[in-house]
Design a protein around this motif. Structure first.
Motif: not given
Length: 145
Positions: A13-24
């Motif tokens: 609903q804005g300037a972002y992503v639904p999920a972020v995967v990083h470092g396990g």
């Protein structure tokens, strides 16, 4: 100017992503009770929204976190374990049943992931949430390597 967007079942609903995967790990954005980008319920818990309705709403929001994770990882099979669930409840002053509302989200995680869905959890009361949503959910999970 053209902008490429990734299609998702839980559109931001804005300037972002639904999920972020990083470092396990995988972190979700805050998810409200939306389907196809449409907020299903609006209001304040303890005023327009009762606890059972809030539990249903938070279940939809929790399901959205799992959808975002499944899309980011390719499958929920990649989730080793859910670690931390934060549930925000837009509630009237003096409301004290935040944990009861959050139980609706916890139930979805366990239903869909079994023991991998048992989490540490916070339930936090707030004055308002985006678009007038009564609840918002964030999830942190460990990813299988």
């Amino acid at each position: 100017m053209s902008e490429d967007r990734v299609s998702t079942a839980v559109p931001p609903q804005g300037a972002y992503v639904p999920a972020v995967v990083h470092g396990g790990l995988v972190w979700t954005a805050g998810m409200t009770p939306r389907r196809n980008g449409v907020l299903l319920v609006r209001g304040t818990v303890g005023r327009e929204i009762d606890v059972p309705t809030a539990q249903q709403a938070v279940a939809v929001a929790a399901d959205n976190t799992l959808t975002a994770i499944a899309e980011a990882l390719g499958s929920l099979d990649a989730v080793e374990r859910c670690l931390k669930l934060t549930v925000f409840v837009a509630a009237v002053d003096g409301f004290t049943e935040h944990s009861a509302v959050a139980d609706g989200a916890s139930a979805v995680l366990v239903e869909r992931l079994g023991e991998r869905g048992v989490v540490a959890r916070s339930a936090v009361g707030v004055a308002s949430l985006p678009s007038g949503a009564p609840v918002e959910v964030e999830l942190l999970a460990a990813v299988r390597r």
